[in-house]
Enzyme design. Structure first.
Site: not given
Ligand SMILES: NC(=O)c1ccc[n+]([C@@H]2O[C@H](COP(=O)([O-])OP(=O)(O)OC[C@H]3O[C@@H](n4cnc5c(N)ncnc54)[C@H](O)[C@@H]3O)[C@@H](O)[C@H]2O)c1
Length: 255
Positions: A143, A156
């Site tokens: 991130s 986080y």
């Molecule tokens: N959306 C944003 O703005 C953003 C920005 C920077 C980084 N990220 C990172 O991107 C990644 C994906 O996030 P996203 O935005 O797609 O959100 P999201 O909530 O759609 O995806 C997160 C996924 O992680 C899974 N998960 C949670 N705990 C778990 C576990 N114990 N075992 C296996 N899977 C698990 C959830 O079921 C979900 O499918 C994350 O690491 C998040 O920190 C997102």
């Protein structure tokens, strides 16, 4: 195709950025293992979508904060597709709490899902890559908050900062084996993790105003970069982070 025949594991692969990575990599010829902890129906639907487009994917229910699940997840790639080429540590959670509010339990949960899992999944993948003898890639979805404070979301930020140093240190350690490690640092992406912001018009407007490109990223914007990094075209990139943030980290207050 850029990823023809590569065997790829994506954690948290059935929603948001993970889902977009599964679709984009499968479209480039990769065989994909979709890890999930919830919504088996969404995983099955995603697998059907990949297959309908002529690709190959299998699902594995594995909680990445548990070591035995992590090993089962990796083994699924080997059992299904004969090897492992790329691990995408994508799954992540947040608590939106400050230092003063964070309980030990919440801290440990965030660190277990975001940081410990990435550490030990990378270790398991690296051992597999060394056994196979022809390199490999660990791609971490960190991130902008691996480097940029987000007050009110401290656990986080700490976990993503740890991911930053994991990639730099392990990337250096593993270079001798031809193994690459790279982080993608997304800015704000329109996925379920941001639902509380995107469903609030006021907050959404403020966020868009802070982004030089004036929009949140689509998950596919991140997936396109992931495909490039997993391809031979990025073969000299390791131990570093690629920022995909619409310019938000350089944002300034215009006066
Ligand atoms: N959306 C944003 O703005 C953003 C920005 C920077 C980084 N990220 C990172 O991107 C990644 C994906 O996030 P996203 O935005 O797609 O959100 P999201 O909530 O759609 O995806 C997160 C996924 O992680 C899974 N998960 C949670 N705990 C778990 C576990 N114990 N075992 C296996 N899977 C698990 C959830 O079921 C979900 O499918 C994350 O690491 C998040 O920190 C997102």
């Amino acid at each position: 195709m850029l990823l023809e025949g590569k065997s790829i594991v994506v954690t948290g692969g059935n929603s948001g950025i993970g889902k977009a990575i599964v679709l984009a990599m499968a479209a480039e010829g990769a065989n994909v293992v979709v890890d999930y902890v919830a919504h088996e129906d969404a995983t099955e639907q995603l697998i059907r979508q990949v297959e309908a487009a002529g690709g190959k994917a299998v699902g594995v229910e594995a909680d990445i904060s548990r070591s035995d699940d992590l090993h089962r997840m990796m083994q699924t790639a080997v059992d299904s597709f004969g090897r492992l080429d790329v691990l995408v540590n994508n799954a992540g959670i947040e608590t939106r709490q400050s230092l003063l509010d964070t309980t030990e339990e919440d801290y440990e949960k965030v660190m277990a899902v975001n940081m410990k899992s990435a550490f030990f999944a990378s270790q398991a993948a690296a051992k597999r890559f060394i056994e196979q003898g022809d390199g490999g890639l660990v791609l971490n979805i960190s991130s902008v908050h691996e480097d940029w404070p987000m007050p009110g979301n401290i656990a986080y930020c700490v976990s993503k900062g740890g991911m930053r140093m994991l990639t730099r240190t392990a990337g250096v350690e593993l270079g001798q084996h031809g193994i690459r490690m790279v982080n993608i640092a997304p800015g704000a992406v329109d996925t379920p993790i941001n639902a509380s912001t995107t469903s609030n018009e006021d907050l959404l407007g403020k966020l868009q105003d802070a982004i030089p490109l004036h929009r949140l990223a689509e998950a596919s914007d991140i997936a396109d970069v992931a495909v490039f990094l997993a391809s031979g075209r990025a073969s000299y990139m390791t131990a570093t982070t690629v920022v995909v943030d619409g310019g938000i980290m350089q944002g300034s207050v215009g006066l």
